[in-house]
Each structure stands twice: as C-alpha cells, then as structure tokens.
Design a protein around this motif. Sequence first.
Motif, PDB file in Angstrom:
ATOM      1  N   PHE A 143       0.819  -1.211   0.000  1.00  0.00           N
ATOM      2  CA  PHE A 143       0.000   0.000   0.000  1.00  0.00           C
ATOM      3  C   PHE A 143       0.855   1.265   0.000  1.00  0.00           C
ATOM      4  O   PHE A 143       1.964   1.300   0.561  1.00  0.00           O
ATOM      5  CB  PHE A 143      -0.982   0.010   1.186  1.00  0.00           C
ATOM      6  CG  PHE A 143      -0.339  -0.042   2.543  1.00  0.00           C
ATOM      7  CD1 PHE A 143      -0.044   1.124   3.247  1.00  0.00           C
ATOM      8  CD2 PHE A 143      -0.043  -1.265   3.136  1.00  0.00           C
ATOM      9  CE1 PHE A 143       0.529   1.073   4.503  1.00  0.00           C
ATOM     10  CE2 PHE A 143       0.533  -1.326   4.399  1.00  0.00           C
ATOM     11  CZ  PHE A 143       0.826  -0.158   5.084  1.00  0.00           C
ATOM     12  N   GLN A 145       1.001   5.470   0.806  1.00  0.00           N
ATOM     13  CA  GLN A 145       0.387   6.433   1.730  1.00  0.00           C
ATOM     14  C   GLN A 145       0.546   7.887   1.283  1.00  0.00           C
ATOM     15  O   GLN A 145       0.007   8.785   1.925  1.00  0.00           O
ATOM     16  CB  GLN A 145       0.983   6.253   3.126  1.00  0.00           C
ATOM     17  CG  GLN A 145       0.690   4.887   3.736  1.00  0.00           C
ATOM     18  CD  GLN A 145       1.430   4.671   5.037  1.00  0.00           C
ATOM     19  OE1 GLN A 145       2.607   4.318   5.048  1.00  0.00           O
ATOM     20  NE2 GLN A 145       0.746   4.873   6.153  1.00  0.00           N
ATOM     21  N   THR A 146       1.280   8.119   0.219  1.00  0.00           N
ATOM     22  CA  THR A 146       1.461   9.465  -0.323  1.00  0.00           C
ATOM     23  C   THR A 146       1.243   9.426  -1.829  1.00  0.00           C
ATOM     24  O   THR A 146       1.236   8.349  -2.444  1.00  0.00           O
ATOM     25  CB  THR A 146       2.870  10.000  -0.029  1.00  0.00           C
ATOM     26  OG1 THR A 146       3.825   9.228  -0.784  1.00  0.00           O
ATOM     27  CG2 THR A 146       3.198   9.921   1.459  1.00  0.00           C
ATOM     28  N   GLU A 149       4.304   7.870  -3.452  1.00  0.00           N
ATOM     29  CA  GLU A 149       4.294   6.415  -3.320  1.00  0.00           C
ATOM     30  C   GLU A 149       3.262   5.791  -4.248  1.00  0.00           C
ATOM     31  O   GLU A 149       3.497   4.729  -4.839  1.00  0.00           O
ATOM     32  CB  GLU A 149       3.997   6.014  -1.873  1.00  0.00           C
ATOM     33  CG  GLU A 149       5.136   6.306  -0.910  1.00  0.00           C
ATOM     34  CD  GLU A 149       4.801   5.937   0.520  1.00  0.00           C
ATOM     35  OE1 GLU A 149       5.688   6.074   1.376  1.00  0.00           O
ATOM     36  OE2 GLU A 149       3.644   5.528   0.788  1.00  0.00           O
ATOM     37  N   PHE A 177      -3.914   1.850   8.721  1.00  0.00           N
ATOM     38  CA  PHE A 177      -3.287   3.037   8.143  1.00  0.00           C
ATOM     39  C   PHE A 177      -4.208   3.645   7.091  1.00  0.00           C
ATOM     40  O   PHE A 177      -4.929   2.930   6.384  1.00  0.00           O
ATOM     41  CB  PHE A 177      -1.966   2.670   7.472  1.00  0.00           C
ATOM     42  CG  PHE A 177      -0.939   2.071   8.394  1.00  0.00           C
ATOM     43  CD1 PHE A 177      -0.113   2.870   9.158  1.00  0.00           C
ATOM     44  CD2 PHE A 177      -0.812   0.696   8.493  1.00  0.00           C
ATOM     45  CE1 PHE A 177       0.838   2.313  10.003  1.00  0.00           C
ATOM     46  CE2 PHE A 177       0.125   0.124   9.341  1.00  0.00           C
ATOM     47  CZ  PHE A 177       0.955   0.936  10.104  1.00  0.00           C
ATOM     48  N   SER A 178      -4.151   4.946   6.955  1.00  0.00           N
ATOM     49  CA  SER A 178      -4.772   5.575   5.798  1.00  0.00           C
ATOM     50  C   SER A 178      -3.873   5.329   4.597  1.00  0.00           C
ATOM     51  O   SER A 178      -2.653   5.186   4.735  1.00  0.00           O
ATOM     52  CB  SER A 178      -4.951   7.076   6.036  1.00  0.00           C
ATOM     53  OG  SER A 178      -3.694   7.685   6.272  1.00  0.00           O
ATOM     54  N   PHE A 179      -4.480   5.248   3.406  1.00  0.00           N
ATOM     55  CA  PHE A 179      -3.663   4.932   2.235  1.00  0.00           C
ATOM     56  C   PHE A 179      -4.281   5.546   0.991  1.00  0.00           C
ATOM     57  O   PHE A 179      -5.484   5.838   0.943  1.00  0.00           O
ATOM     58  CB  PHE A 179      -3.506   3.424   2.077  1.00  0.00           C
ATOM     59  CG  PHE A 179      -4.787   2.678   1.752  1.00  0.00           C
ATOM     60  CD1 PHE A 179      -5.089   2.310   0.447  1.00  0.00           C
ATOM     61  CD2 PHE A 179      -5.696   2.359   2.759  1.00  0.00           C
ATOM     62  CE1 PHE A 179      -6.253   1.634   0.151  1.00  0.00           C
ATOM     63  CE2 PHE A 179      -6.870   1.689   2.483  1.00  0.00           C
ATOM     64  CZ  PHE A 179      -7.151   1.320   1.175  1.00  0.00           C
ATOM     65  N   ARG A 180      -3.448   5.748  -0.025  1.00  0.00           N
ATOM     66  CA  ARG A 180      -3.896   6.335  -1.300  1.00  0.00           C
ATOM     67  C   ARG A 180      -4.201   5.250  -2.337  1.00  0.00           C
ATOM     68  O   ARG A 180      -5.062   5.441  -3.189  1.00  0.00           O
ATOM     69  CB  ARG A 180      -2.808   7.265  -1.850  1.00  0.00           C
ATOM     70  CG  ARG A 180      -2.453   8.417  -0.930  1.00  0.00           C
ATOM     71  CD  ARG A 180      -3.596   9.399  -0.787  1.00  0.00           C
ATOM     72  NE  ARG A 180      -3.272  10.499   0.105  1.00  0.00           N
ATOM     73  CZ  ARG A 180      -2.682  11.627  -0.271  1.00  0.00           C
ATOM     74  NH1 ARG A 180      -2.312  11.785  -1.540  1.00  0.00           N
ATOM     75  NH2 ARG A 180      -2.447  12.577   0.606  1.00  0.00           N
ATOM     76  N   ASP A 282       4.277  -1.573   3.685  1.00  0.00           N
ATOM     77  CA  ASP A 282       4.179  -0.185   3.254  1.00  0.00           C
ATOM     78  C   ASP A 282       5.284   0.096   2.234  1.00  0.00           C
ATOM     79  O   ASP A 282       6.027  -0.807   1.825  1.00  0.00           O
ATOM     80  CB  ASP A 282       4.201   0.776   4.445  1.00  0.00           C
ATOM     81  CG  ASP A 282       5.531   0.813   5.191  1.00  0.00           C
ATOM     82  OD1 ASP A 282       6.567   0.415   4.621  1.00  0.00           O
ATOM     83  OD2 ASP A 282       5.540   1.255   6.367  1.00  0.00           O
ATOM     84  N   GLN A 284       7.569   2.761   2.618  1.00  0.00           N
ATOM     85  CA  GLN A 284       8.601   3.629   3.162  1.00  0.00           C
ATOM     86  C   GLN A 284       9.980   3.048   2.852  1.00  0.00           C
ATOM     87  O   GLN A 284      10.117   1.927   2.378  1.00  0.00           O
ATOM     88  CB  GLN A 284       8.398   3.785   4.670  1.00  0.00           C
ATOM     89  CG  GLN A 284       7.097   4.481   5.035  1.00  0.00           C
ATOM     90  CD  GLN A 284       6.943   4.688   6.536  1.00  0.00           C
ATOM     91  OE1 GLN A 284       7.921   4.710   7.276  1.00  0.00           O
ATOM     92  NE2 GLN A 284       5.708   4.852   6.989  1.00  0.00           N
ATOM     93  N   TYR A 287      11.164  -0.207   4.162  1.00  0.00           N
ATOM     94  CA  TYR A 287       9.735  -0.480   4.326  1.00  0.00           C
ATOM     95  C   TYR A 287       9.475  -1.314   5.581  1.00  0.00           C
ATOM     96  O   TYR A 287      10.352  -1.972   6.127  1.00  0.00           O
ATOM     97  CB  TYR A 287       9.169  -1.172   3.085  1.00  0.00           C
ATOM     98  CG  TYR A 287       9.680  -2.573   2.796  1.00  0.00           C
ATOM     99  CD1 TYR A 287       9.083  -3.692   3.384  1.00  0.00           C
ATOM    100  CD2 TYR A 287      10.725  -2.795   1.898  1.00  0.00           C
ATOM    101  CE1 TYR A 287       9.522  -4.979   3.111  1.00  0.00           C
ATOM    102  CE2 TYR A 287      11.171  -4.074   1.615  1.00  0.00           C
ATOM    103  CZ  TYR A 287      10.565  -5.170   2.218  1.00  0.00           C
ATOM    104  OH  TYR A 287      11.017  -6.445   1.937  1.00  0.00           O
ATOM    105  N   TYR A 329       0.627   2.954  16.051  1.00  0.00           N
ATOM    106  CA  TYR A 329      -0.471   2.526  15.183  1.00  0.00           C
ATOM    107  C   TYR A 329      -1.258   1.323  15.701  1.00  0.00           C
ATOM    108  O   TYR A 329      -2.324   1.014  15.157  1.00  0.00           O
ATOM    109  CB  TYR A 329       0.071   2.202  13.789  1.00  0.00           C
ATOM    110  CG  TYR A 329       0.620   3.415  13.077  1.00  0.00           C
ATOM    111  CD1 TYR A 329      -0.247   4.372  12.547  1.00  0.00           C
ATOM    112  CD2 TYR A 329       1.983   3.619  12.947  1.00  0.00           C
ATOM    113  CE1 TYR A 329       0.243   5.499  11.904  1.00  0.00           C
ATOM    114  CE2 TYR A 329       2.493   4.741  12.298  1.00  0.00           C
ATOM    115  CZ  TYR A 329       1.611   5.677  11.779  1.00  0.00           C
ATOM    116  OH  TYR A 329       2.108   6.789  11.137  1.00  0.00           O
TER     117      TYR A 329
END
Length: 518
Positions: A143, A145-146, A149, A177-180, A282, A284, A287, A329
């Motif tokens: 996933f 998140q920005t 990303e 988590f919130s995700f895009r 994620d 990051q 990650y 989280y």
Amino acid sequence: MNPDTDEKTTLRWQRDGVLTSVWQEHIGYPFESQERRFANQIWDVAIVGGGITGLSTALRLQEAGKRCIVIEAHQIGFGTTGGTTAHINTMLDTPYHTIESDFGIESSRLVADAACAGRDLIARNVSAYQIACDFEYKEGVLFAQTDEEAAALKKIYEGSLRAGVDVAPVNEIPVPFSFRMAISYRMQAQIHPLKYLLAIAQAFKAAGGTVVQHTQVSGCQRHQDAHHLETPLGSIRANNIVYATHIPPGVNVLHFRCAPYRSYVLGAQLADEAYPGSLAYDMQEPYHYFRTHLLDGKPYLILGGADHKTGHGDPEISFRELEAYLHKYFDVTSVDYRWSAQFFEPADGLPYIGKLPGGDEGTYVATGFGGNGILFGSFSAVLLSDLILGIESPCEKLFSPLRVKPVAAFTNFVKENADVVYRFVADRLAIEKLEAMVELAPDTGAVVNYEDQRVALYKSPEGTLNALNPVCTHAGCLVAWNNAEKSWDCPCHGGRYDISGKVLTGPPRKDLEVIPLH
C-alpha cells in the motif's frame, strides 16, 4: 514436532551475539546429527550451510539419487532461516518493472516464474512429507500512503501484470493506516520456518542423507577430481560443493556485489485483537512488513523494518524506532520478542545462483536474496539441483553469478563499494578514544586505543575486560560494536563475531585474535 519451550530448549538457541527469535523460542530441537565417520567416503555433493537453501537443495538432490552431506557450522536453524519472518512472496524487493528495464521483459517473466517455483517447492514439500509448519496461503497487500508512493506503486502494479504475476487493486488493507492506493498479490504464503526446516532435515536424513552440525569448514582444496573440505572432523571429500552460507566464505567478487544489511523484528500481542489477516507492506524506505502467526494458541503481530547496513547504524536505535512505530499505530499489550536477521542486497537486484566465480570445477553458490530469502533460498534448490544433475534451465544465465550487467549494476556497485573503501580508511582515523577503560559501561563494547594498539574491548556486567584484535579476519576492515545483540559486526562484508571473538556469520572463517591484557 511439538513446540517445547522449557528452559533447556531455550538454552539450546541462546548465544552471545544473537537474539532468540519467536520461532526458536517456540520450538524444541529434536534434530540430531548422524555418526561422524567419513573415512574413505566421497559424496556426490557436499552442501555447506544448514539453512533453507542448503537443506532444500540437499533434499532435492538426495531425492534424485545423489549421495549428499550437509555441513553446518552451528546448528540447523541457527542462522538467517531462524530469524526470518517467513513471508513467501511472488512480490519481490526488486520490482518487476525495474527488472524489465534492466534485463528485458522476458527476464522479468522468468523471475516471476522463479518466484512461483520457489513458493511451489515449499508447498510440494509440505504436502509430500506431511509437514505441520503452519503453511498458509495469504494475500500480500502493498500500500501507498502518499501521492509519490502511489505513482511508484502504479509502476509496480503494471510491471507485475506484464510479468504475469497474479495481482489486483484493492480497496481495503489489513493494517490500521490511511492509504492512497493498494494492490494485492494472490497466492502468497507464510510458514513457521523452523518447523519446516527441521522437517525437511529429517526427510533428507530419512532419504539417506547425512547432516553434521557444529562443524566449520575452514578451507577447501580440489585434487584427484574431488573437493577436500577441511573440518575439525578431518577431510570431507565430495565431487561437488554448494556454498549455502548466505554469502560464500573467503574473498570473492561476490562480496563486492552483495551488500550486507540487518533488519529488525518485533513480536507483539495486541489488546484489540486487530491482527492482520494478510501479509502487508508499506512503501517507506526502509519499508515495514506485517504478518500474524499463532503460537501456542496465542496470536502475535510480527512487525519488521528499520533496516540498515551491517555495522553502520545503531541497532538499539532501530529497535526503539520500530517499537515507537508499533505503539503509534497498534493497541499493544506487550512486546514479547525482538530479534534481527541479516540479508544481502545484490548489486543489480537479482540473486546470484550458480557456479562460484573463480571457484574450482563443481563449486556452486547461492547468495544475494535481498529480503526474499525463504523464496529465493527455495528456488535456489530448484536451479542448483538442475545444474548439478545436468538439466537445462531457462533461468541459468539470468541468475548466473558469472553474469556481467554493468548498466543494471554499476550505480549500486560503486555506491556500496565506495563505502567499503571508506571504512578501510575512516575506521582507522575515527576510533573512539577513551581516557581510561573504566569509562566503558558494563556489558558494552567499543574499539579503543590501548597502549598504542587498537583493541575491540568488551566489559562484562561484572566488570571483567575482554580484548580482541578489531581487524576482521575476512578482508581487514575494523569491526563495530553492536550493543543490542552484544556482537562485533564488520561494516564491509557483514561478518559477525560474538564477545569472545568467535565467528557467528561469514564470510570470515577465522575468529578474531584474542589480545592478552596486562
């Protein structure tokens, strides 16, 4: 194979320099080596290393009629396989669109096929040998998140589709988590790695294979058409050798093509039972990776991340950062386990599986798995056994350690090895100076100046000092103190030593020199 968590079992796994993983804590150690009589024997294949790569390869070759011996320096499951989080993915650390860009679309599809072959070998062994190792197929959710990303994830998704991987967009993720954007890879899997490893070791033994543990291979010579492996048990002879030691021993070009990293893991219990039902990742850098495993009737969230190059970052900081992330989280009841494991990043993004560069005839290696060790370790068994049995493989050239791909590899190769050169010089100029050894806190270590000599100095909890030559016996870098795991780690090629200087992980074969203190 029943879990056994009494004190005797726990002590089997405990050793200075290594934190016990959740798998090691929740399993007994029923596997015993065979009788050690090797005079006048020549094996078809000697496999050095008793982890997922070595034992999977040994079992496959033994099934094909070869006489094999596995030689393990410590005990089965001691190394990286005992510390893995056992995600079995067709989603890889090197994305398929990157592989396609560097090697071509056909190569990208071959890598996808290789990933499936590794996964399927595990599933086949579980079924064939009725292994109770908690094998489960899972979705693997990646996933973003920005917005940045999400743009990168779109490329990953499209490249995966072109490679023929089963993946699709999803509207939900299994972590809070919130995700895009998110995509789900189908038919991923997870296992209890030590239950699986010990079971295939038993299957190998039942098929006539031989396993010896606590036996280090200190050298190898080839003459009279056989390899002669030097061990404390005497010479062990074989027609072929497989180095399944995570990185080959000695000094080899592969040490300049693989960069050592450590990744950190927590095993936690949650108050709200919000354990992820799928594998999750994620985007990051580095990650985070998530999964759930049921152990002794209790679910555990297994969270990993906070990676850094071996001997460079501060492991205590990595653990603190990972635990802070966990508490931010998740509703955490307790963090019951913390451990780390090592992996090697290949310069061009693909593992090196095949003939050892510069090695004698019949010498094979598998290394550079990145964060996909369980998967590529299993695939290595498929490819290496094909090579040794003389079976043509479409993957041989792509994964060959002899491959030359300067366009794909050059940037990372220069970056990683410029750092190695820097360590050779800078470590000799930036040694921590202590005015008096008493300033070293109990149960800590540091490289210090002592009577005009560089010393790797450790002070026990009782105040006893232990001094070692800090020069790594592999290639001459200076080791660094790892306070979280109480070990001396080499920042150049990833060798690790315990507080007494004994080798924990290769490529070094020799222990650090003990320095008498007056």
